[in-house]
Scaffold this motif. Structure first.
Motif, PDB file in Angstrom:
ATOM      1  N   LEU A  15      -4.817  -3.776 -16.374  1.00  7.68           N
ATOM      2  CA  LEU A  15      -4.532  -4.978 -15.596  1.00  7.68           C
ATOM      3  C   LEU A  15      -4.260  -4.545 -14.167  1.00  7.68           C
ATOM      4  CD1 LEU A  15      -3.704  -8.006 -15.221  1.00  7.68           C
ATOM      5  CD2 LEU A  15      -1.378  -7.232 -15.680  1.00  7.68           C
ATOM      6  N   VAL A  16      -4.982  -5.121 -13.218  1.00  6.43           N
ATOM      7  CA  VAL A  16      -4.779  -4.844 -11.801  1.00  6.43           C
ATOM      8  C   VAL A  16      -4.279  -6.128 -11.166  1.00  6.43           C
ATOM      9  CG1 VAL A  16      -5.917  -4.192  -9.641  1.00  6.43           C
ATOM     10  CG2 VAL A  16      -6.554  -3.063 -11.781  1.00  6.43           C
ATOM     11  N   CYS A  17      -3.182  -6.017 -10.402  1.00  8.87           N
ATOM     12  CA  CYS A  17      -2.593  -7.215  -9.813  1.00  8.87           C
ATOM     13  C   CYS A  17      -1.938  -6.892  -8.473  1.00  8.87           C
ATOM     14  CB  CYS A  17      -1.542  -7.813 -10.742  1.00  8.87           C
ATOM     15  SG  CYS A  17      -0.109  -6.737 -11.043  1.00  8.87           S
ATOM     16  N   ARG A  18      -1.751  -7.948  -7.688  1.00  6.98           N
ATOM     17  CA  ARG A  18      -0.982  -7.812  -6.452  1.00  6.98           C
ATOM     18  C   ARG A  18       0.483  -7.681  -6.844  1.00  6.98           C
ATOM     19  NH1 ARG A  18      -1.473 -11.378  -0.982  1.00  6.98           N
ATOM     20  NH2 ARG A  18       0.255 -10.372   0.089  1.00  6.98           N
ATOM     21  N   ALA A  19       1.160  -6.715  -6.250  1.00  2.00           N
ATOM     22  CA  ALA A  19       2.565  -6.487  -6.577  1.00  2.00           C
ATOM     23  C   ALA A  19       3.424  -7.628  -6.047  1.00  2.00           C
ATOM     24  CB  ALA A  19       3.040  -5.162  -5.988  1.00  2.00           C
ATOM     25  N   LEU A  80      -1.335   2.600  -7.996  1.00  5.51           N
ATOM     26  CA  LEU A  80      -0.703   1.915  -6.878  1.00  5.51           C
ATOM     27  C   LEU A  80      -1.545   2.074  -5.620  1.00  5.51           C
ATOM     28  CD1 LEU A  80       1.825   0.769  -5.254  1.00  5.51           C
ATOM     29  CD2 LEU A  80       2.557   3.162  -5.087  1.00  5.51           C
ATOM     30  N   VAL A  81      -1.637   0.992  -4.850  1.00  2.35           N
ATOM     31  CA  VAL A  81      -2.189   1.045  -3.496  1.00  2.35           C
ATOM     32  C   VAL A  81      -1.222   0.283  -2.605  1.00  2.35           C
ATOM     33  CG1 VAL A  81      -4.106   0.453  -1.961  1.00  2.35           C
ATOM     34  CG2 VAL A  81      -4.576   1.091  -4.330  1.00  2.35           C
ATOM     35  N   ASN A  82      -0.754   0.923  -1.535  1.00  6.95           N
ATOM     36  CA  ASN A  82       0.072   0.265  -0.525  1.00  6.95           C
ATOM     37  C   ASN A  82      -0.776   0.040   0.714  1.00  6.95           C
ATOM     38  OD1 ASN A  82       2.630   0.112  -1.828  1.00  6.95           O
ATOM     39  ND2 ASN A  82       2.931   2.292  -1.455  1.00  6.95           N
ATOM     40  N   CYS A  83      -0.669  -1.152   1.285  1.00  9.46           N
ATOM     41  CA  CYS A  83      -1.474  -1.517   2.450  1.00  9.46           C
ATOM     42  C   CYS A  83      -0.598  -2.126   3.539  1.00  9.46           C
ATOM     43  CB  CYS A  83      -2.532  -2.544   2.065  1.00  9.46           C
ATOM     44  SG  CYS A  83      -3.701  -1.952   0.830  1.00  9.46           S
ATOM     45  N   ILE A  84      -0.980  -1.867   4.768  1.00 12.46           N
ATOM     46  CA  ILE A  84      -0.288  -2.431   5.928  1.00 12.46           C
ATOM     47  C   ILE A  84      -1.344  -3.039   6.848  1.00 12.46           C
ATOM     48  CG2 ILE A  84       1.250  -1.990   7.881  1.00 12.46           C
ATOM     49  CD1 ILE A  84       2.611  -1.309   5.253  1.00 12.46           C
ATOM     50  N   GLU A  85      -1.154  -4.309   7.180  1.00 12.06           N
ATOM     51  CA  GLU A  85      -2.085  -4.966   8.092  1.00 12.06           C
ATOM     52  C   GLU A  85      -1.826  -4.509   9.517  1.00 12.06           C
ATOM     53  OE1 GLU A  85      -2.419  -9.388   9.767  1.00 12.06           O
ATOM     54  OE2 GLU A  85      -2.825  -9.275   7.612  1.00 12.06           O
ATOM     55  N   GLY A  86      -2.892  -4.175  10.203  1.00 13.08           N
ATOM     56  CA  GLY A  86      -2.841  -3.843  11.621  1.00 13.08           C
ATOM     57  C   GLY A  86      -3.739  -4.814  12.373  1.00 13.08           C
ATOM     58  N   PHE A  87      -4.202  -4.398  13.538  1.00 10.78           N
ATOM     59  CA  PHE A  87      -5.009  -5.285  14.361  1.00 10.78           C
ATOM     60  C   PHE A  87      -6.080  -4.484  15.086  1.00 10.78           C
ATOM     61  CE2 PHE A  87      -5.868  -7.907  18.149  1.00 10.78           C
ATOM     62  CZ  PHE A  87      -6.124  -9.131  17.537  1.00 10.78           C
ATOM     63  N   SER A  88      -7.309  -4.971  15.028  1.00  6.22           N
ATOM     64  CA  SER A  88      -8.414  -4.366  15.762  1.00  6.22           C
ATOM     65  C   SER A  88      -8.557  -5.094  17.088  1.00  6.22           C
ATOM     66  CB  SER A  88      -9.720  -4.481  14.976  1.00  6.22           C
ATOM     67  OG  SER A  88     -10.810  -4.131  15.808  1.00  6.22           O
ATOM     68  N   GLU A 114     -10.857   2.398  -8.184  1.00  7.76           N
ATOM     69  CA  GLU A 114     -11.938   1.489  -7.801  1.00  7.76           C
ATOM     70  C   GLU A 114     -11.533   0.028  -8.032  1.00  7.76           C
ATOM     71  OE1 GLU A 114     -16.294   0.806  -9.607  1.00  7.76           O
ATOM     72  OE2 GLU A 114     -15.863   2.847  -8.921  1.00  7.76           O
ATOM     73  N   GLN A 115     -10.913  -0.246  -9.163  1.00  8.93           N
ATOM     74  CA  GLN A 115     -10.493  -1.618  -9.453  1.00  8.93           C
ATOM     75  C   GLN A 115      -9.382  -2.074  -8.504  1.00  8.93           C
ATOM     76  OE1 GLN A 115     -10.365  -3.032 -13.613  1.00  8.93           O
ATOM     77  NE2 GLN A 115     -10.761  -0.888 -14.122  1.00  8.93           N
ATOM     78  N   MET A 116      -8.462  -1.167  -8.187  1.00  8.96           N
ATOM     79  CA  MET A 116      -7.393  -1.539  -7.253  1.00  8.96           C
ATOM     80  C   MET A 116      -7.967  -1.796  -5.867  1.00  8.96           C
ATOM     81  SD  MET A 116      -4.082   0.775  -8.330  1.00  8.96           S
ATOM     82  CE  MET A 116      -4.861   2.322  -7.888  1.00  8.96           C
ATOM     83  N   LEU A 117      -8.899  -0.960  -5.423  1.00  8.33           N
ATOM     84  CA  LEU A 117      -9.493  -1.148  -4.097  1.00  8.33           C
ATOM     85  C   LEU A 117     -10.341  -2.419  -4.029  1.00  8.33           C
ATOM     86  CD1 LEU A 117     -10.301   2.550  -3.184  1.00  8.33           C
ATOM     87  CD2 LEU A 117      -8.609   1.053  -2.082  1.00  8.33           C
ATOM     88  N   ALA A 118     -10.911  -2.845  -5.157  1.00 11.69           N
ATOM     89  CA  ALA A 118     -11.643  -4.116  -5.175  1.00 11.69           C
ATOM     90  C   ALA A 118     -10.690  -5.274  -4.888  1.00 11.69           C
ATOM     91  CB  ALA A 118     -12.349  -4.307  -6.515  1.00 11.69           C
ATOM     92  N   LEU A 119      -9.482  -5.220  -5.448  1.00 13.31           N
ATOM     93  CA  LEU A 119      -8.502  -6.270  -5.175  1.00 13.31           C
ATOM     94  C   LEU A 119      -8.000  -6.173  -3.736  1.00 13.31           C
ATOM     95  CD1 LEU A 119      -6.859  -8.701  -5.978  1.00 13.31           C
ATOM     96  CD2 LEU A 119      -5.209  -7.152  -7.090  1.00 13.31           C
ATOM     97  N   VAL A 120      -7.803  -4.972  -3.227  1.00 16.37           N
ATOM     98  CA  VAL A 120      -7.420  -4.798  -1.821  1.00 16.37           C
ATOM     99  C   VAL A 120      -8.472  -5.436  -0.917  1.00 16.37           C
ATOM    100  CG1 VAL A 120      -7.163  -3.091   0.033  1.00 16.37           C
ATOM    101  CG2 VAL A 120      -5.993  -2.747  -2.155  1.00 16.37           C
ATOM    102  N   ASP A 121      -9.742  -5.187  -1.213  1.00 17.03           N
ATOM    103  CA  ASP A 121     -10.838  -5.766  -0.442  1.00 17.03           C
ATOM    104  C   ASP A 121     -10.742  -7.294  -0.448  1.00 17.03           C
ATOM    105  OD1 ASP A 121     -13.770  -6.875  -0.304  1.00 17.03           O
ATOM    106  OD2 ASP A 121     -13.922  -4.816   0.460  1.00 17.03           O
ATOM    107  N   GLU A 122     -10.491  -7.864  -1.613  1.00 19.55           N
ATOM    108  CA  GLU A 122     -10.377  -9.323  -1.747  1.00 19.55           C
ATOM    109  C   GLU A 122      -9.210  -9.863  -0.911  1.00 19.55           C
ATOM    110  OE1 GLU A 122      -9.107 -12.231  -5.376  1.00 19.55           O
ATOM    111  OE2 GLU A 122     -10.593 -10.686  -5.849  1.00 19.55           O
ATOM    112  N   ILE A 123      -8.059  -9.226  -1.002  1.00 19.82           N
ATOM    113  CA  ILE A 123      -6.881  -9.675  -0.248  1.00 19.82           C
ATOM    114  C   ILE A 123      -7.137  -9.536   1.253  1.00 19.82           C
ATOM    115  CG2 ILE A 123      -4.440  -9.193   0.246  1.00 19.82           C
ATOM    116  CD1 ILE A 123      -4.249  -8.264  -2.754  1.00 19.82           C
ATOM    117  N   ALA A 124      -7.747  -8.433   1.669  1.00 20.81           N
ATOM    118  CA  ALA A 124      -8.044  -8.224   3.088  1.00 20.81           C
ATOM    119  C   ALA A 124      -8.972  -9.318   3.611  1.00 20.81           C
ATOM    120  CB  ALA A 124      -8.659  -6.841   3.303  1.00 20.81           C
ATOM    121  N   ARG A 125      -9.966  -9.682   2.825  1.00 19.64           N
ATOM    122  CA  ARG A 125     -10.882 -10.753   3.236  1.00 19.64           C
ATOM    123  C   ARG A 125     -10.142 -12.088   3.347  1.00 19.64           C
ATOM    124  NH1 ARG A 125     -16.261  -9.062   3.003  1.00 19.64           N
ATOM    125  NH2 ARG A 125     -16.520  -7.059   1.947  1.00 19.64           N
ATOM    126  N   GLU A 126      -9.229 -12.347   2.407  1.00 19.99           N
ATOM    127  CA  GLU A 126      -8.419 -13.574   2.470  1.00 19.99           C
ATOM    128  C   GLU A 126      -7.593 -13.622   3.753  1.00 19.99           C
ATOM    129  OE1 GLU A 126      -6.050 -13.551  -1.085  1.00 19.99           O
ATOM    130  OE2 GLU A 126      -7.778 -13.972  -2.377  1.00 19.99           O
TER     131      GLU A 126
END
Length: 172
Positions: A15-19, A80-88, A114-126
């Protein structure tokens, strides 16, 4: 078979989920997984400080630009994947820095990352992000293969100028 389908076939109980930083199970999993990663040679080989263990989840929760993704095999936290939003500034849009990617040794090779990064990709796009960024040690060949498999590539603008390098300067 698509990559997510292949990954799910390798481990159907994953199960892969947003924490949820307010969820005690997620908070505990996040600290345990990050500590395991920190103790791995790819993470520096030293456990997290007591300060980090005690304060990390609250500090992440206090930052709306932070989010994490967890992977569970049944009830066992395994990734686990931890992400921090920045700005381009060039794109004038958010970007998401993938700051930590950790998979327990028992679950490596099962496409958990790979499955965790797929969810990261989805959240980043959102979030309207224009890109994902990350740093990886040159000697971490398995991580590099993962990142390339899911679409990451070395950063460069003009090939004549070479590839970007990652630098740091400690302030404390």
């Amino acid at each position: 078979m698509t990559q997510p389908a292949l990954a799910q076939a390798l481990n159907p109980s994953l199960l892969v989920c947003r924490a949820d930083y307010r969820n005690p199970e997620h908070a505990s999993a996040l600290v345990r997984l990050l500590d395991a990663y920190a103790q791995d040679p790819a993470g520096g080989g030293e456990e997290l400080s007591d300060f980090a263990k005690k304060n990390l989840v609250a500090a992440l929760a206090a930052r709306p630009q932070a989010f994490s993704v967890l992977a569970f095999d049944g009830a066992q936290p395994v990734g686990l994947v931890n992400c921090i939003e920045g700005f381009s500034t060039f794109a004038c849009r958010p970007l998401v820095n993938v700051h930590d990617v950790a998979v327990l040794a028992s679950h490596r090779g099962q496409r958990v990352g790979e499955q965790m990064l797929a969810l990261v990709d989805e959240i980043a796009r959102e979030r309207g992000a224009c890109k994902l960024t990350l740093e990886v040690l040159q000697g971490n060949a398995s991580a590099i293969r993962l990142y390339e498999r899911v679409g990451f590539a070395g950063y460069q603008l003009d090939p004549a100028m070479g590839r970007a390098q990652f630098f740091q300067k400690w302030l404390a």
